[in-house]
Design an enzyme around this catalytic site. Structure first.
Site, PDB file in Angstrom:
ATOM      1  N   HIS A 109       1.402   4.038   4.851  1.00 10.41           N
ATOM      2  CA  HIS A 109       2.140   4.727   3.792  1.00 10.41           C
ATOM      3  C   HIS A 109       3.632   4.676   4.096  1.00 10.41           C
ATOM      4  CE1 HIS A 109       2.435   7.274   0.315  1.00 10.41           C
ATOM      5  NE2 HIS A 109       3.141   8.164   0.977  1.00 10.41           N
ATOM      6  N   HIS A 133       8.248   9.324  -2.462  1.00 11.09           N
ATOM      7  CA  HIS A 133       7.183   8.350  -2.222  1.00 11.09           C
ATOM      8  C   HIS A 133       6.148   8.422  -3.338  1.00 11.09           C
ATOM      9  CE1 HIS A 133       4.206  11.414  -0.379  1.00 11.09           C
ATOM     10  NE2 HIS A 133       5.253  12.098  -0.768  1.00 11.09           N
ATOM     11  N   CYS A 143       2.683   2.998  -3.023  1.00 15.36           N
ATOM     12  CA  CYS A 143       3.852   3.419  -2.244  1.00 15.36           C
ATOM     13  C   CYS A 143       4.776   2.266  -1.882  1.00 15.36           C
ATOM     14  CB  CYS A 143       3.414   4.174  -1.001  1.00 15.36           C
ATOM     15  SG  CYS A 143       2.529   3.206   0.225  1.00 15.36           S
TER      16      CYS A 143
END
Length: 213
Positions: free
Chosen positions: A172, A184, A120
């Site tokens: 994240h 993402h 990510c």
């Protein structure tokens, strides 16, 4: 105890001593050096969840607002005329969107930085660097400490959105697009679009940062 100097000098007679000193010198690369947050331990390498299988299971169960990639990509390419373009000055929304869309379905890979597999924070770093040539820290938690804080209600295209997917640590990151949609690299789905209003991401939302001009 004698104070260590900032410069490590290696001489023929000082190889052993220099090795000890170098062991205490930390590299400046984001992958290896991490700032400490006031209430958390040092960052893990990259941004991989501690238990990717458990996270994948939670996403499958709790992501209750799945986004159709084909429909959303087409909408983003050709938005209705009444949609306000809030893209920052100097940033090409179309170019950035095409770049993001070109990564869709690239598989997630812990530590990956290519279209063969990406995580990510590498995804956000590459997209932002290509858009405005701004380097970002390598980890999600590192990126959470740069830019300007943005309230959720004031999100605009290109803002970074962050989540705590494993414990208290920010682990994240994605790129906000519009409405409640962000792009993402997901552990379960690879590069994808998701909704901030899904149960999974809404419950784990940690905040946003503005890094574009």
């Amino acid at each position: 105890m004698a104070r260590r100097t900032a410069t490590c000098v290696v001489g023929v007679a000082g190889i052993v001593l220099a090795g000890v000193i170098l062991a205490g010198c930390s590299t400046t690369a984001p992958r290896f050096r991490a700032e400490r947050e006031s209430d958390e331990t040092a960052d893990e390498e990259w941004d991989s969840p501690a238990d990717s299988a458990a996270v994948t299971e939670e996403i499958a169960r709790d992501d209750d607002r799945r986004v159709d990639l084909t429909t959303e990509a087409e909408y983003l390419r050709n938005p209705p005329r009444e949609v306000t373009d809030d893209t920052p000055a100097g940033v090409s929304r179309d170019k950035m969107l095409l770049d993001i869309i070109s990564y869709l379905k690239v598989p997630y890979h812990y530590g990956g930085t290519t279209r063969n597999g990406i995580d990510c924070s590498a995804f956000t770093s590459l997209i932002i660097a290509d858009a405005v040539h701004v380097p970002l820290p390598r980890s999600a938690s590192g990126q959470f400490r740069v830019g300007t804080k943005v309230p959720k209600l004031d999100l605009r295209f290109g803002d970074l959105v962050f989540f705590r997917t494993s414990g208290r640590r920010v682990s994240h990151v994605g790129i906000f697009l519009e409405n409640d949609i962000f792009a993402h690299a997901s552990v379960s789905d690879g590069v994808t679009f998701s909704s901030l209003e899904s149960k999974y991401y809404k419950n784990r939302y940690a905040g946003a940062r503005r890094v574009l001009p």
